[in-house]
Design a protein around this motif. Structure first.
Motif, mmCIF file in Angstrom:
data_model
loop_
_atom_site.group_PDB
_atom_site.id
_atom_site.type_symbol
_atom_site.label_atom_id
_atom_site.label_comp_id
_atom_site.label_asym_id
_atom_site.label_seq_id
_atom_site.Cartn_x
_atom_site.Cartn_y
_atom_site.Cartn_z
ATOM 1 N N ARG A 32 0.890 -1.267 0.070
ATOM 2 C CA ARG A 32 -0.093 0.027 0.122
ATOM 3 C C ARG A 32 0.541 1.365 -0.157
ATOM 4 N NH1 ARG A 32 -5.281 0.350 -1.298
ATOM 5 N NH2 ARG A 32 -6.636 -1.161 -0.238
ATOM 6 N N GLN A 33 2.080 1.187 0.665
ATOM 7 C CA GLN A 33 2.772 2.465 1.144
ATOM 8 C C GLN A 33 4.002 2.766 0.491
ATOM 9 O OE1 GLN A 33 2.660 2.711 5.137
ATOM 10 N NE2 GLN A 33 0.487 2.799 5.331
ATOM 11 N N ASP A 34 4.714 1.592 -0.095
ATOM 12 C CA ASP A 34 5.927 1.776 -0.680
ATOM 13 C C ASP A 34 5.971 2.912 -2.071
ATOM 14 O OD1 ASP A 34 8.884 0.493 -0.410
ATOM 15 O OD2 ASP A 34 8.588 0.979 -2.372
ATOM 16 N N PRO A 35 6.993 3.906 -2.136
ATOM 17 C CA PRO A 35 6.805 4.777 -3.122
ATOM 18 C C PRO A 35 7.315 4.329 -4.247
ATOM 19 C CG PRO A 35 8.738 5.173 -1.677
ATOM 20 C CD PRO A 35 8.034 4.066 -1.135
ATOM 21 N N LEU A 36 7.798 3.017 -4.690
ATOM 22 C CA LEU A 36 8.132 2.569 -5.824
ATOM 23 C C LEU A 36 7.251 1.348 -6.147
ATOM 24 C CD1 LEU A 36 11.925 2.525 -5.956
ATOM 25 C CD2 LEU A 36 10.531 4.049 -6.894
ATOM 26 N N ALA A 63 -6.286 -4.933 -5.303
ATOM 27 C CA ALA A 63 -6.423 -5.127 -7.117
ATOM 28 C C ALA A 63 -7.687 -4.272 -7.427
ATOM 29 C CB ALA A 63 -6.796 -6.257 -6.886
ATOM 30 N N THR A 64 -8.617 -4.263 -6.723
ATOM 31 C CA THR A 64 -9.715 -3.163 -7.006
ATOM 32 C C THR A 64 -9.815 -1.743 -6.602
ATOM 33 O OG1 THR A 64 -11.073 -3.982 -5.245
ATOM 34 C CG2 THR A 64 -11.152 -5.458 -6.907
ATOM 35 N N ASP A 65 -9.059 -1.499 -6.175
ATOM 36 C CA ASP A 65 -8.894 -0.076 -5.573
ATOM 37 C C ASP A 65 -8.173 0.980 -6.787
ATOM 38 O OD1 ASP A 65 -8.402 2.453 -4.471
ATOM 39 O OD2 ASP A 65 -7.143 1.812 -2.928
ATOM 40 N N ALA A 66 -9.333 1.750 -7.320
ATOM 41 C CA ALA A 66 -8.808 2.558 -8.417
ATOM 42 C C ALA A 66 -8.034 3.633 -8.100
ATOM 43 C CB ALA A 66 -10.083 3.205 -9.228
ATOM 44 N N THR A 67 -7.597 3.939 -6.850
ATOM 45 C CA THR A 67 -6.877 5.074 -6.428
ATOM 46 C C THR A 67 -5.109 4.389 -6.236
ATOM 47 O OG1 THR A 67 -7.279 4.753 -4.059
ATOM 48 C CG2 THR A 67 -8.444 6.196 -5.455
ATOM 49 N N ALA A 68 -5.053 3.008 -6.061
ATOM 50 C CA ALA A 68 -3.837 2.575 -5.956
ATOM 51 C C ALA A 68 -2.789 2.633 -7.237
ATOM 52 C CB ALA A 68 -4.025 1.186 -5.618
ATOM 53 N N ASP A 69 -1.657 2.557 -7.229
ATOM 54 C CA ASP A 69 -0.644 2.444 -8.177
ATOM 55 C C ASP A 69 -0.966 1.407 -8.937
ATOM 56 O OD1 ASP A 69 2.143 1.705 -8.989
ATOM 57 O OD2 ASP A 69 2.033 3.925 -8.928
ATOM 58 N N ALA A 75 1.261 -0.499 -10.409
ATOM 59 C CA ALA A 75 2.026 -1.449 -10.238
ATOM 60 C C ALA A 75 1.339 -2.400 -8.969
ATOM 61 C CB ALA A 75 3.553 -1.167 -9.872
ATOM 62 N N ALA A 76 1.234 -1.730 -7.966
ATOM 63 C CA ALA A 76 0.448 -2.291 -6.863
ATOM 64 C C ALA A 76 -0.636 -3.422 -7.210
ATOM 65 C CB ALA A 76 -0.061 -1.476 -5.733
ATOM 66 N N ARG A 77 -1.649 -2.646 -8.099
ATOM 67 C CA ARG A 77 -2.599 -3.531 -8.413
ATOM 68 C C ARG A 77 -2.262 -4.684 -9.339
ATOM 69 N NH1 ARG A 77 -6.933 0.372 -11.350
ATOM 70 N NH2 ARG A 77 -8.418 -1.304 -10.760
ATOM 71 N N THR A 78 -1.432 -4.308 -10.062
ATOM 72 C CA THR A 78 -0.983 -5.658 -10.915
ATOM 73 C C THR A 78 -0.435 -6.739 -9.905
ATOM 74 O OG1 THR A 78 0.984 -4.600 -11.689
ATOM 75 C CG2 THR A 78 -0.785 -4.558 -13.154
ATOM 76 N N ALA A 134 -0.793 -7.132 -6.922
ATOM 77 C CA ALA A 134 -2.082 -7.729 -6.078
ATOM 78 C C ALA A 134 -2.821 -8.701 -6.825
ATOM 79 C CB ALA A 134 -3.004 -6.690 -5.538
ATOM 80 N N ALA A 135 -2.943 -8.616 -8.264
ATOM 81 C CA ALA A 135 -3.502 -9.605 -8.941
ATOM 82 C C ALA A 135 -2.860 -10.759 -9.072
ATOM 83 C CB ALA A 135 -3.918 -8.996 -10.323
ATOM 84 N N LEU A 136 -1.569 -10.489 -9.511
ATOM 85 C CA LEU A 136 -0.693 -11.587 -9.648
ATOM 86 C C LEU A 136 -0.511 -12.335 -8.315
ATOM 87 C CD1 LEU A 136 2.197 -10.230 -11.705
ATOM 88 C CD2 LEU A 136 0.403 -11.936 -12.457
ATOM 89 N N GLY A 137 -0.630 -11.696 -7.152
ATOM 90 C CA GLY A 137 -0.599 -12.417 -5.869
ATOM 91 C C GLY A 137 -1.952 -13.105 -5.826
ATOM 92 N N LEU A 138 -3.130 -12.844 -6.046
ATOM 93 C CA LEU A 138 -4.174 -13.518 -6.082
ATOM 94 C C LEU A 138 -4.107 -14.709 -6.840
ATOM 95 C CD1 LEU A 138 -7.020 -10.691 -6.033
ATOM 96 C CD2 LEU A 138 -6.668 -12.406 -4.411
ATOM 97 N N GLY A 139 -3.711 -14.581 -7.916
ATOM 98 C CA GLY A 139 -3.709 -15.776 -8.774
ATOM 99 C C GLY A 139 -2.554 -16.981 -8.113
ATOM 100 N N ARG A 140 -1.638 -16.301 -7.475
ATOM 101 C CA ARG A 140 -0.556 -17.326 -6.934
ATOM 102 C C ARG A 140 -1.055 -17.779 -5.668
ATOM 103 N NH1 ARG A 140 4.897 -15.449 -3.772
ATOM 104 N NH2 ARG A 140 5.823 -17.604 -3.866
ATOM 105 N N HIS A 141 -2.078 -17.069 -4.791
ATOM 106 C CA HIS A 141 -2.553 -17.415 -3.712
ATOM 107 C C HIS A 141 -3.545 -18.729 -3.772
ATOM 108 C CE1 HIS A 141 -4.261 -17.375 0.261
ATOM 109 N NE2 HIS A 141 -5.608 -17.045 -0.175
#
Length: 161
Positions: free
Chosen positions: A78-82, A109-115, A117-120, A122-129
């Motif tokens: 959520r918070q890393d600058p990169l 993944a569904t947060d439109a305000t998130a970066d 790269a964070a959203r992608t 999270a989406a890859l993490g969901l697939g992995r999970h």
């Protein structure tokens, strides 16, 4: 890694080595050791180290500690600058088996305000999970009429592959 003094040496290198490659390698080795005493040092490096590569290596190492890593991985996601580090946090979080993980990753993944790269991540993490949680082959339906299949699938089914 089998040396009894390895933990302390690695912890010191993670906290104070001048070279980022040394700090990253120390983080990786601490994850491989699996010693719970490493979690506070890894948490600190994941959020405070100046080098993005070291933070990424630290996130991967934290994933070896299961539930103890969830909050830190989510915070970095959520918070890393990169974006690259956020992405790595999402993928690492997806490797954990806790039921909390899917809710946290879906929220990012569904947060439109998130970066992006964070959203992608999270989406890859969901697939992995879910791949780790419920490994199974998808149910396949065969259609007899090739005209109803998507063109690529119809072509592939007619080839001698």
């Amino acid at each position: 890694l089998r040396d009894p003094n390895a933990f302390e040496v690695l912890r010191q290198e993670l906290a104070g080595a001048a070279q980022s490659s040394t700090r990253g390698a120390a983080a990786t080795a601490l994850g491989l050791l699996g010693d719970e005493r490493a979690v506070p040092a890894l948490r600190s490096a994941a959020t405070a180290d100046q080098c993005p590569w070291v933070r990424t290596q630290t996130l991967r190492a934290l994933a070896h500690f299961g539930d103890a890593a969830i909050d830190t991985l989510h915070q970095v996601l959520r918070q890393d600058p990169l974006g690259d580090v956020q992405h790595a946090a999402g993928v690492a979080l997806g490797g954990l088996r806790s039921p909390r993980v899917s809710r946290l990753l879906a929220a990012v993944a569904t947060d439109a305000t998130a970066d992006v790269a964070a959203r992608t991540g999270a989406a890859l993490g969901l697939g992995r999970h879910f791949r780790r949680q419920d490994p199974r082959l998808p149910t396949l339906r065969f259609q007899l009429q090739h005209a109803q299949l998507p063109p690529l699938v119809a072509w592939a089914s007619q080839q001698d592959l």
